[in-house]
Design a protein around this motif. Structure first.
Motif, short mmCIF file in Angstrom:
data_model
loop_
_atom_site.label_atom_id
_atom_site.label_comp_id
_atom_site.label_asym_id
_atom_site.label_seq_id
_atom_site.Cartn_x
_atom_site.Cartn_y
_atom_site.Cartn_z
N ARG A 163 49.06 -47.86 -16.68
CA ARG A 163 47.80 -48.01 -17.39
C ARG A 163 47.28 -46.68 -17.94
N ALA A 164 47.83 -45.58 -17.49
CA ALA A 164 47.42 -44.26 -17.99
C ALA A 164 45.91 -44.08 -17.93
N ALA A 165 45.33 -44.45 -16.79
CA ALA A 165 43.89 -44.33 -16.60
C ALA A 165 43.64 -43.96 -15.14
N PRO A 166 42.50 -43.35 -14.84
CA PRO A 166 42.21 -43.01 -13.45
C PRO A 166 41.99 -44.26 -12.61
N PRO A 167 42.02 -44.13 -11.28
CA PRO A 167 41.77 -45.30 -10.42
C PRO A 167 40.44 -45.97 -10.77
N GLU A 168 40.44 -47.30 -10.71
CA GLU A 168 39.24 -48.06 -11.02
C GLU A 168 38.55 -48.44 -9.71
N ARG A 169 37.24 -48.21 -9.65
CA ARG A 169 36.47 -48.48 -8.44
C ARG A 169 35.74 -49.81 -8.57
N HIS A 170 35.81 -50.61 -7.52
CA HIS A 170 35.06 -51.85 -7.42
C HIS A 170 34.15 -51.73 -6.20
N ALA A 171 32.91 -52.16 -6.33
CA ALA A 171 31.91 -51.91 -5.29
C ALA A 171 32.30 -52.50 -3.94
N ASN A 172 33.00 -53.62 -3.94
CA ASN A 172 33.40 -54.26 -2.69
C ASN A 172 34.53 -55.24 -2.97
N PHE A 173 35.01 -55.91 -1.92
CA PHE A 173 36.15 -56.81 -2.09
C PHE A 173 35.79 -58.01 -2.96
N LEU A 174 34.57 -58.52 -2.81
CA LEU A 174 34.14 -59.65 -3.63
C LEU A 174 34.14 -59.26 -5.11
N THR A 175 33.62 -58.10 -5.42
CA THR A 175 33.61 -57.63 -6.81
C THR A 175 35.04 -57.50 -7.34
N PHE A 176 35.93 -56.98 -6.51
CA PHE A 176 37.34 -56.85 -6.90
C PHE A 176 37.95 -58.21 -7.21
N MET A 177 37.73 -59.20 -6.36
CA MET A 177 38.33 -60.51 -6.58
C MET A 177 37.76 -61.20 -7.81
N ARG A 178 36.47 -61.01 -8.06
CA ARG A 178 35.89 -61.57 -9.29
C ARG A 178 36.52 -60.93 -10.52
N GLU A 179 36.79 -59.64 -10.44
CA GLU A 179 37.42 -58.96 -11.57
C GLU A 179 38.86 -59.46 -11.75
N MET A 180 39.56 -59.72 -10.67
CA MET A 180 40.92 -60.25 -10.78
C MET A 180 40.92 -61.66 -11.38
N TYR A 181 39.89 -62.43 -11.05
CA TYR A 181 39.75 -63.76 -11.64
C TYR A 181 39.52 -63.65 -13.14
N ARG A 182 38.68 -62.70 -13.55
CA ARG A 182 38.46 -62.47 -14.99
C ARG A 182 39.75 -62.00 -15.66
#
Length: 652
Positions: A163-182
């Protein structure tokens, strides 16, 4: 703050699983695990018991964050988290990463010497993070126990080298899973031709949200519309990005604004293509072949139009046109703007917005004018918000409060330091009862009737073009490159924001020559000059004869004629004041005496017509020395070094 423990994980995961199963074709080849998940319509696993969760926490030596614990109680792991994590860890697979990837050293090498504690802490996540990715496309997922909020939630960091980008931060696991759903939705939304359309309750809800956002934007509710479109864009809904980009561009944003799905549609090309082309032209380092990257799918005619528009934008000849009553207002606005009245031009556009009609259902506002070299500088973020807040396109809403004028009136603004403190010297000519286009006839050698004003451009664009075409340079000649416009009711102006050095002994005021049959005023200020001593000159002429003048230079005042009390130089250059403090007072006095002003916004940020005047210095007298350089661009010199008949004086 979100209560992650109250989230309904089961409904969320069941909906995700069902949509995933429905996205697959019946005849598609699947792995054994995926086949089982497809038949069961479930991407997860059996729930983890409290005993399993407790055993995992004992093994790892830490209590897990709340949202991850709640997830495990519904599914002990997960398949296909987004598009690139194929298996997400449950209680049995979770482990400390301990820099197994070797990425800690790599990220630390990229840190600057002055990197702060936050940056160094993020680089060290590879040593302390809890690894959740079990199988993936070289995609790392880490829970960070040291990035913990007040609710005990740990941040999730994801990174993929491709992805040639820095690590992406998600506030918590729920936020991460919602982003994966999107992410799952976004990937499904962009299917290849011939594949079934991805449709379900979620996509239908989002598409309805997009349509309501479109109408809300036309009613003037751009902020609510923008939030809704951003949500839909995260799911990859096809109309959301193109509609949202129109809002973003009118707010002054250009980064990642491509009008996806619309710019290649011939229906909208006349409004959106010029903006894409103008942004490309603004970055001269870009190869022109890259212009077609954002025109994928466009036909040959549209690509040809893009390159033709690119030529117009670069030469300053692009002209925004539109039909109907709004088009009439655009022409009036351009006429006002090209002579400096940016506030009048803006009000003309805004007042005509209720008359504007969209080109189609995905058109939110007039946009092509932003690429117009004369109209484009009218846009500011505040004005963009005013336009977006104005009901249009047949919709009804509350009209916004008008934005403040950008031109303060008068001329005292010239005494204010500009960014970079570049405007320390300037000169201008004011002529009464003369139109701007008539000024060359008064300030150019001969009758000036053949002088053609340059196309509107910024002062620095005009200066660069002038230098590129200039072939003769003289140490005594001072032909000013000046912008022209209107200076209030009944007055026109010429303005030079970067004049040559002032030489009182050789200076000749153009006031008398400019005043035939009328009145002319000349001002040359260098009270904040960085070169030499402060100076200021004022001269006023009527009917070809100078009435009065004064010059302040080297601490002395020379004056002639009967100077009005309001302009008496002794008021401004007394013993108690130095030249710098006098500048504002002098400009206010000149503006008040003649009822004139200079348009700040257009002079500083806009584009005006320009032309080169006759010299502001007298010819050299007998015995005075000067240098003259002539440049000749012609055929290569013969090998024997002999001059050719085309070689002009000074061409060696």
């Amino acid at each position: 703050m979100t209560d992650t423990t109250a989230f309904d994980w089961r409904s969320f995961l069941v909906r995700w699983s069902g949509e995933w199963a429905d996205s697959l074709r019946d005849d598609e080849t699947r792995s054994e695990d995926d086949e089982a998940a497809w038949r069961m319509r479930w991407l997860g696993f059996p729930p983890a018991s409290e005993e399993q969760i407790a055993a995992m926490e004992e093994r790892l030596g830490r209590r897990m964050p709340p949202s991850y614990r709640e997830f495990l109680k519904v599914s002990d792991g997960w398949r296909h988290a987004g598009g690139f994590v194929w298996l997400l860890a449950g209680t049995g697979d979770t482990r400390w990463h301990n820099d197994e990837s070797g990425l800690a050293d790599m990220f630390e090498e990229y840190l600057d010497e002055d990197a702060g504690p936050e940056e160094r802490r993020e680089a060290d996540v590879w040593r302390r993070g809890l690894q959740l990715d079990v199988e993936s496309d070289i995609t790392h997922v880490l829970l960070d126990p040291e990035d913990e909020d007040q609710d005990g939630e740990w941040a999730v960091y994801t990174w993929a080298s491709w992805r040639a980008a820095p690590p992406e931060r998600h506030a918590n696991f729920l936020t991460f899973m919602r982003e994966m759903y999107r992410e799952f939705h976004s990937l499904q939304a962009h299917r290849s031709d011939g594949e079934p359309v991805f449709v379900n309750d979620t996509t239908r809800r989002l598409d309805a949200l997009v349509e309501e956002a479109r109408l809300e934007a036309l009613r003037g509710g751009w902020e609510r519309a923008g939030k809704a479109l951003d949500e839909a864009k995260g799911y990859g809904r096809p109309r959301a990005a193109g509609l949202g980009d129109q809002i973003r561009r009118l707010l002054g944003q250009t980064y990642m604004v491509y009008f996806d799905g619309l710019v290649t549609n011939p229906r909208y090309a006349s409004e959106l293509l010029p903006l894409l082309v103008a942004e490309h032209a603004a970055h001269s380092y870009r190869d022109d072949s890259t212009l077609t990257f954002h025109l994928r799918g466009a036909d040959d005619d549209l690509v040809s139009l893009a390159y033709a528009t690119l030529d117009q934008v670069r030469t300053g000849t692009y002209r925004y046109t539109v039909t109907g009553p709004f088009g009439v207002a655009v022409e009036r606005a351009r006429e006002l703007a090209r002579w400096g009245d940016s506030d009048g031009a803006w009000r003309t556009l805004i007042n005509a917005m209720p008359l504007w009609e969209p080109l189609g259902p995905d058109h939110l506002a007039p946009l092509g004018w932003v690429a117009d070299p004369v109209l484009g500088p009218l846009l500011t973020p505040e004005r963009g918000r005013e336009l977006l807040s104005t009901p249009r396109g047949g919709q009804v809403g509350e009209a916004p409060r008008p934005t403040a004028r950008l031109d303060p009136g008068g001329m005292a603004w010239l005494a204010e330091p500009d960014p970079g403190d570049n405007r320390t010297c300037y000169r201008f000519v004011l002529v009464e009862r003369v139109e701007p286009q008539e000024l060359p006839g008064r300030l150019v050698d001969g009758d000036g009737d053949g002088t053609v004003l340059n196309e509107p451009m910024t002062f620095w664009e005009a200066r660069r073009e002038s230098l590129q075409s200039q072939r003769e340079f003289s140490s005594y000649d001072d032909r000013a490159l000046m912008a022209v416009g209107r200076a209030g009711t009944g007055w026109s102006f010429t303005f030079d924001g970067d004049p040559a050095p002032f030489d009182r002994r050789r200076f000749t005021s153009p006031a008398a020559a400019a005043s035939g049959g009328t009145r002319a005023v000349v001002v040359w200020s260098g009270l904040r000059t960085r070169h030499g001593k402060p100076f200021f000159h004022l001269s006023v002429a009527r009917d070809g004869v100078e009435e009065y003048a004064f010059t302040y230079a080297e601490g002395e005042i020379q004056k002639s004629g009967e100077i009005p009390p309001a302009l008496d130089p002794s008021r401004f250059f007394g013993d108690s004041e130095d030249g710098t403090e006098s500048e504002r007072s002098l400009l206010e006095a000149v503006g008040g005496e003649f009822g004139v002003h200079l348009p700040r916004h257009t002079i500083v940020n806009g584009r005006l017509h320009t032309f080169a005047t006759r010299s502001w210095t007298r010819p050299p007298s007998d015995g005075e020395t000067y240098a003259e350089v002539r440049m000749h661009w012609g055929a290569a010199r013969p090998a024997d070094g002999e001059r050719t008949e085309d070689d002009g004086p000074g061409s060696r």
